[in-house]
Design an enzyme around this catalytic site. Structure first.
Site, PDB file in Angstrom:
ATOM      1  N   LYS A  37      13.577 -20.761  23.207  1.00 20.09           N
ATOM      2  CA  LYS A  37      14.203 -19.437  23.127  1.00 20.09           C
ATOM      3  C   LYS A  37      15.058 -19.249  24.371  1.00 20.09           C
ATOM      4  O   LYS A  37      14.876 -19.963  25.365  1.00 20.09           O
ATOM      5  CB  LYS A  37      13.122 -18.360  23.089  1.00 20.09           C
ATOM      6  CG  LYS A  37      12.374 -18.351  21.768  1.00 20.09           C
ATOM      7  CD  LYS A  37      11.887 -16.959  21.430  1.00 20.09           C
ATOM      8  CE  LYS A  37      11.289 -16.898  20.054  1.00 20.09           C
ATOM      9  NZ  LYS A  37      12.268 -16.877  18.972  1.00 20.09           N
ATOM     10  N   LYS A  66       5.296 -18.952   5.715  1.00 16.70           N
ATOM     11  CA  LYS A  66       4.797 -19.510   6.969  1.00 16.70           C
ATOM     12  C   LYS A  66       4.300 -18.367   7.852  1.00 16.70           C
ATOM     13  O   LYS A  66       4.779 -17.248   7.680  1.00 16.70           O
ATOM     14  CB  LYS A  66       5.875 -20.335   7.646  1.00 16.70           C
ATOM     15  CG  LYS A  66       6.927 -19.514   8.416  1.00 16.70           C
ATOM     16  CD  LYS A  66       7.561 -20.313   9.507  1.00 16.70           C
ATOM     17  CE  LYS A  66       8.047 -19.413  10.595  1.00 16.70           C
ATOM     18  NZ  LYS A  66       8.546 -19.909  11.782  1.00 16.70           N
ATOM     19  N   ARG A 112       0.824  -1.220   0.000  1.00 14.64           N
ATOM     20  CA  ARG A 112       0.000   0.000   0.000  1.00 14.64           C
ATOM     21  C   ARG A 112       0.855   1.266   0.000  1.00 14.64           C
ATOM     22  O   ARG A 112       0.430   2.295  -0.488  1.00 14.64           O
ATOM     23  CB  ARG A 112      -0.902   0.013   1.245  1.00 14.64           C
ATOM     24  CG  ARG A 112      -2.006  -1.020   1.201  1.00 14.64           C
ATOM     25  CD  ARG A 112      -2.633  -1.166   2.557  1.00 14.64           C
ATOM     26  NE  ARG A 112      -1.605  -1.432   3.565  1.00 14.64           N
ATOM     27  CZ  ARG A 112      -1.819  -1.563   4.856  1.00 14.64           C
ATOM     28  NH1 ARG A 112      -3.032  -1.443   5.326  1.00 14.64           N
ATOM     29  NH2 ARG A 112      -0.834  -1.806   5.684  1.00 14.64           N
ATOM     30  N   HIS A 164       9.611 -26.451  11.204  1.00 15.46           N
ATOM     31  CA  HIS A 164      11.039 -26.750  11.056  1.00 15.46           C
ATOM     32  C   HIS A 164      11.446 -28.096  11.660  1.00 15.46           C
ATOM     33  O   HIS A 164      12.134 -28.888  11.025  1.00 15.46           O
ATOM     34  CB  HIS A 164      11.887 -25.656  11.704  1.00 15.46           C
ATOM     35  CG  HIS A 164      11.550 -24.277  11.222  1.00 15.46           C
ATOM     36  ND1 HIS A 164      11.158 -24.013   9.931  1.00 15.46           N
ATOM     37  CD2 HIS A 164      11.554 -23.080  11.858  1.00 15.46           C
ATOM     38  CE1 HIS A 164      10.942 -22.714   9.800  1.00 15.46           C
ATOM     39  NE2 HIS A 164      11.164 -22.131  10.949  1.00 15.46           N
ATOM     40  N   LYS A 214      17.963 -25.050   3.102  1.00 14.46           N
ATOM     41  CA  LYS A 214      19.335 -25.014   3.641  1.00 14.46           C
ATOM     42  C   LYS A 214      20.168 -26.125   3.017  1.00 14.46           C
ATOM     43  O   LYS A 214      19.726 -27.274   2.935  1.00 14.46           O
ATOM     44  CB  LYS A 214      19.301 -25.193   5.164  1.00 14.46           C
ATOM     45  CG  LYS A 214      18.757 -23.983   5.884  1.00 14.46           C
ATOM     46  CD  LYS A 214      18.821 -24.186   7.378  1.00 14.46           C
ATOM     47  CE  LYS A 214      18.102 -23.059   8.094  1.00 14.46           C
ATOM     48  NZ  LYS A 214      18.746 -21.768   7.933  1.00 14.46           N
ATOM     49  N   GLU A 251      17.407 -21.477  20.113  1.00 12.54           N
ATOM     50  CA  GLU A 251      17.645 -20.060  19.799  1.00 12.54           C
ATOM     51  C   GLU A 251      18.223 -19.395  21.041  1.00 12.54           C
ATOM     52  O   GLU A 251      17.772 -19.670  22.156  1.00 12.54           O
ATOM     53  CB  GLU A 251      16.323 -19.366  19.449  1.00 12.54           C
ATOM     54  CG  GLU A 251      15.693 -19.846  18.162  1.00 12.54           C
ATOM     55  CD  GLU A 251      14.468 -19.010  17.836  1.00 12.54           C
ATOM     56  OE1 GLU A 251      14.565 -18.164  16.961  1.00 12.54           O
ATOM     57  OE2 GLU A 251      13.428 -19.193  18.505  1.00 12.54           O
ATOM     58  N   HIS A 298      11.663 -22.435   5.002  1.00 14.67           N
ATOM     59  CA  HIS A 298      13.017 -22.152   4.508  1.00 14.67           C
ATOM     60  C   HIS A 298      14.050 -23.162   4.981  1.00 14.67           C
ATOM     61  O   HIS A 298      15.125 -23.254   4.424  1.00 14.67           O
ATOM     62  CB  HIS A 298      13.428 -20.712   4.838  1.00 14.67           C
ATOM     63  CG  HIS A 298      13.719 -20.486   6.277  1.00 14.67           C
ATOM     64  ND1 HIS A 298      12.760 -20.166   7.192  1.00 14.67           N
ATOM     65  CD2 HIS A 298      14.875 -20.558   6.965  1.00 14.67           C
ATOM     66  CE1 HIS A 298      13.303 -20.047   8.377  1.00 14.67           C
ATOM     67  NE2 HIS A 298      14.592 -20.277   8.270  1.00 14.67           N
TER      68      HIS A 298
HETATM   69  N1  LIG Z   1      10.499 -11.360   8.416  1.00 16.40           N
HETATM   70  C1  LIG Z   1      10.918 -12.585   8.506  1.00 16.40           C
HETATM   71  O1  LIG Z   1      12.090 -12.873   8.791  1.00 16.40           O
HETATM   72  C2  LIG Z   1       9.988 -13.727   8.226  1.00 16.40           C
HETATM   73  C3  LIG Z   1      10.461 -15.030   8.381  1.00 16.40           C
HETATM   74  C4  LIG Z   1       9.627 -16.110   8.092  1.00 16.40           C
HETATM   75  C5  LIG Z   1       8.338 -15.857   7.669  1.00 16.40           C
HETATM   76  N2  LIG Z   1       7.879 -14.585   7.543  1.00 16.40           N
HETATM   77  C6  LIG Z   1       6.517 -14.369   7.068  1.00 16.40           C
HETATM   78  O2  LIG Z   1       6.551 -13.517   5.933  1.00 16.40           O
HETATM   79  C7  LIG Z   1       5.415 -12.670   5.896  1.00 16.40           C
HETATM   80  C8  LIG Z   1       5.884 -11.227   5.822  1.00 16.40           C
HETATM   81  O3  LIG Z   1       6.632 -10.927   6.978  1.00 16.40           O
HETATM   82  P1  LIG Z   1       7.355  -9.528   7.196  1.00 16.40           P
HETATM   83  O4  LIG Z   1       8.190  -9.694   8.412  1.00 16.40           O
HETATM   84  O5  LIG Z   1       7.994  -9.058   5.956  1.00 16.40           O
HETATM   85  O6  LIG Z   1       6.107  -8.593   7.538  1.00 16.40           O
HETATM   86  P2  LIG Z   1       6.039  -6.996   7.526  1.00 16.40           P
HETATM   87  O7  LIG Z   1       7.405  -6.390   7.633  1.00 16.40           O
HETATM   88  O8  LIG Z   1       5.017  -6.619   8.533  1.00 16.40           O
HETATM   89  O9  LIG Z   1       5.486  -6.666   6.065  1.00 16.40           O
HETATM   90  C9  LIG Z   1       4.149  -6.826   5.704  1.00 16.40           C
HETATM   91  C10 LIG Z   1       3.973  -6.292   4.294  1.00 16.40           C
HETATM   92  O10 LIG Z   1       2.616  -6.454   3.907  1.00 16.40           O
HETATM   93  C11 LIG Z   1       2.179  -5.219   3.319  1.00 16.40           C
HETATM   94  N3  LIG Z   1       0.736  -5.082   3.516  1.00 16.40           N
HETATM   95  C12 LIG Z   1       0.051  -5.048   4.676  1.00 16.40           C
HETATM   96  N4  LIG Z   1      -1.257  -4.917   4.442  1.00 16.40           N
HETATM   97  C13 LIG Z   1      -1.408  -4.857   3.102  1.00 16.40           C
HETATM   98  C14 LIG Z   1      -2.521  -4.708   2.247  1.00 16.40           C
HETATM   99  N5  LIG Z   1      -3.768  -4.610   2.721  1.00 16.40           N
HETATM  100  N6  LIG Z   1      -2.321  -4.677   0.921  1.00 16.40           N
HETATM  101  C15 LIG Z   1      -1.059  -4.781   0.412  1.00 16.40           C
HETATM  102  N7  LIG Z   1       0.034  -4.937   1.182  1.00 16.40           N
HETATM  103  C16 LIG Z   1      -0.135  -4.960   2.501  1.00 16.40           C
HETATM  104  C17 LIG Z   1       2.975  -4.149   4.050  1.00 16.40           C
HETATM  105  O11 LIG Z   1       3.112  -2.997   3.282  1.00 16.40           O
HETATM  106  P3  LIG Z   1       2.200  -1.684   3.387  1.00 16.40           P
HETATM  107  O12 LIG Z   1       2.004  -1.375   4.818  1.00 16.40           O
HETATM  108  O13 LIG Z   1       3.030  -0.671   2.641  1.00 16.40           O
HETATM  109  O14 LIG Z   1       0.959  -2.007   2.665  1.00 16.40           O
HETATM  110  C18 LIG Z   1       4.330  -4.840   4.129  1.00 16.40           C
HETATM  111  O15 LIG Z   1       5.015  -4.666   2.915  1.00 16.40           O
HETATM  112  C19 LIG Z   1       4.618 -13.005   7.165  1.00 16.40           C
HETATM  113  O16 LIG Z   1       3.643 -13.947   6.848  1.00 16.40           O
HETATM  114  C20 LIG Z   1       5.641 -13.644   8.078  1.00 16.40           C
HETATM  115  O17 LIG Z   1       5.030 -14.568   8.963  1.00 16.40           O
HETATM  116  C21 LIG Z   1       8.684 -13.507   7.808  1.00 16.40           C
END
Ligand SMILES: NC(=O)c1ccc[n+]([C@@H]2O[C@H](COP(=O)([O-])OP(=O)(O)OC[C@H]3O[C@@H](n4cnc5c(N)ncnc54)[C@H](OP(=O)(O)O)[C@@H]3O)[C@@H](O)[C@H]2O)c1
Length: 482
Positions: free
Chosen positions: A329, A147, A43, A239, A181, A215, A177
């Site tokens: 953790k 996930k 967004r 995992h 690995k 962790e 992921h």
């Molecule tokens: N981060 C990690 O290391 C990690 C690891 C494993 C899995 N995951 C999984 O990956 C996914 C993303 O994680 P993240 O950490 O990157 O989350 P995040 O930083 O909170 O990012 C969420 C994204 O979704 C977008 N978003 C939210 N509402 C939206 C909407 N209505 N329309 C379009 N875009 C929208 C946000 O952008 P805007 O606010 O600009 O719209 C942002 O780009 C999650 O399911 C998480 O469980 C993450």
């Protein structure tokens, strides 16, 4: 063949920290199919140029020495940004127009990567369907789902049903992921690329298996999410079970996606369900001291930050061999390891049993951060009578001193080229929830076993070690040397 990867959640943490660096590294190594375009959707309103310059900054930070300006500029030429709200139909029509505009050919293969909040997965999928973006009569259409995949069996099933209304199972790539690995894939090579391990890899020679994902960090700023999830949802269902499957599976007929996934899911199908007193006896739960003072954690929280489970796989190979799985953790160190503990020799000729009891053979497979294997065995102390000592053969899994590739590099390439072998299938995800759901419910009930406390920096509660000792076994509590 040209490709496009559409990333929903373009402004998020995962995109900048993992996805773009992994795609850039593959481009830099000449492995990304040419051309591959990347279209970010979120967004937040910015232009393609603004997104590229943000990504240049974050990517250079995360890929360190691999960042080269010329290579980045060539890669960034293929990056586009399209502002859009997953809840807005019109935005999907605009996305469709954008994709048609930038893709030269209607036969372009497309991957939609859902890197956004899990509650938005079904909405995004249905919007892709309504805009006709799922139709793959010309180019292929695939969807990658991050996930967590559901929070229990019912929600995972519901999500599967919702996705299946728009995409066929062969178009769906559920990511864990861990499977990307190198050291996890090496498990398969170790087992099925050699003849010397497989004859011993069964109940006749193995006493038990330990799988640890420890962790060192605490919950940090993820408290709100973590307290609802707990360690069983956060680590076991995905995992730890993936590691158990690659340790215990039978050899597939061929090394291709469906054959590998067929064998993996059979392991989960053979896991003996808990019943009656098993819920208390077959596991230990713990919470680190100070957890309830963390941001976002209720004062009375009963959420486990540590769990150890004993699972049995009831099939010909493993009947009677316990698989001990544990994760936590605030543990002593960050380590993911699999320990294959072999049986003791049937009759010990050497050593004075009072002063020295030789330890049985052990194969320690280090998944991360150390990457390698050690085989522990007895040898004679030189120039002694017949004294024994524990020795080890040590194998370091490095790539000529270079850092091993990040798991996302392999997985993103597989998604682009259409190889689903390292992604979870719907039956696998549902079967995993079928195992943990009853444990989570029992551990939330009034009859839940005690939630033991442990000091941060330990290997979980002392009761976990006592529980192993009562069974005549010990945890392999050794931090890897890197
Ligand atoms: N981060 C990690 O290391 C990690 C690891 C494993 C899995 N995951 C999984 O990956 C996914 C993303 O994680 P993240 O950490 O990157 O989350 P995040 O930083 O909170 O990012 C969420 C994204 O979704 C977008 N978003 C939210 N509402 C939206 C909407 N209505 N329309 C379009 N875009 C929208 C946000 O952008 P805007 O606010 O600009 O719209 C942002 O780009 C999650 O399911 C998480 O469980 C993450």
């Amino acid at each position: 063949m040209s490709h496009t990867m559409v990333i929903f959640g373009a402004s998020g943490d995962l995109t900048s920290r993992k996805l773009i660096p992994a795609l850039y590294r593959q481009f830099h190594r000449g492995r990304l199919p040419k051309p591959t375009r990347i279209v970010g959707v979120a967004r937040s309103v910015f232009s393609s140029e603004q997104w590229r310059s943000q990504l240049a900054e974050t990517t250079s930070k995360y890929v360190k020495g691999d960042f080269e300006t010329d290579a980045w500029n060539a890669f960034a030429d293929q990056i586009h940004y399209q502002p859009g709200d997953i809840g807005n139909d019109q935005d999907f029509h605009q996305l469709a127009e954008k994709l048609t505009e930038i893709e030269e050919s209607p036969t372009t293969d497309r991957v939609y990567y859902l890197s956004t909040m899990p509650q938005l997965y079904p909405v995004a999928i249905s919007q892709l369907g309504k805009a006709g973006l799922n139709i793959d009569t010309h180019g292929r259409r695939r969807v990658v789902i991050e996930k967590p995949f559901g929070t229990d069996l019912a929600t995972a099933r519901h999500l599967n049903e919702a996705i299946h209304q728009t995409f066929r199972e062969d178009q769906i790539y559920r990511i864990d992921h861990y499977l990307g690995k190198e050291t996890v894939q090496n498990m398969l090579v170790l087992r099925f690329g050699n003849t010397i391990f497989e004859p011993l890899w069964n109940r006749n020679y193995i006493d038990h298996v330990q799988i640890t994902v420890a962790e060192e960090v605490k919950v940090g700023r993820r408290g709100d999410y973590y307290d609802k999830s707990g360690v069983l949802r956060d680590m076991f269902q995905n995992h730890l079970f993936q590691l158990m499957m690659v340790t215990a599976m039978e050899a597939p007929v061929r090394y291709t996606g469906e054959f590998v996934r067929d064998e993996k899911v059979k392991v989960l199908q053979a896991v003996r369900p808990y019943k009656g007193s098993d819920f208390a006896e077959f596991g230990v739960r713990g919470q680190y001291d100070g957890y309830r003072n963390e941001e976002g954690i209720p004062e009375e929280s009963q959420t486990e930050t540590f769990a150890a489970l004993k699972l049995y796989i009831d099939n010909w190979r493993w009947r009677g061999v316990p698989f001990y799985l544990r994760s936590g953790k605030a543990m002593s160190c960050r380590t993911t390891q699999i320990v294959i503990q072999f049986r003791e020799p049937p009759h010990m000729l050497f050593g004075d049993s009072k002063s020295y009891r030789p330890e049985a053979n052990r194969l320690v497979i280090q998944i991360q951060p150390a990457e390698g294997m050690q085989l522990h065995f007895q040898s004679k102390v030189p120039d002694s009578d017949m004294k024994l000592r524990l020795s080890e053969l040590d194998f370091q899994f490095d790539s000529n001193g270079k850092e091993l590739p990040d798991a996302y590099q392999r997985l993103l390439l597989d998604a682009l080229t259409g190889d689903p072998g390292l992604f979870a299938r719907s039956d696998e995800v549902e079967q995993a929830w079928r195992i943990v759901d009853p444990i989570i419910s029992a551990w939330k009930s009034p009859a839940a076993p005690t939630l033991y406390n442990y000091e941060p920096g330990m290997w979980g509660p002392t009761q976990s070690s006592e529980w192993m000792n009562e069974q005549g076994r010990n945890w392999f509590d050794v931090c890897p040397i890197i």
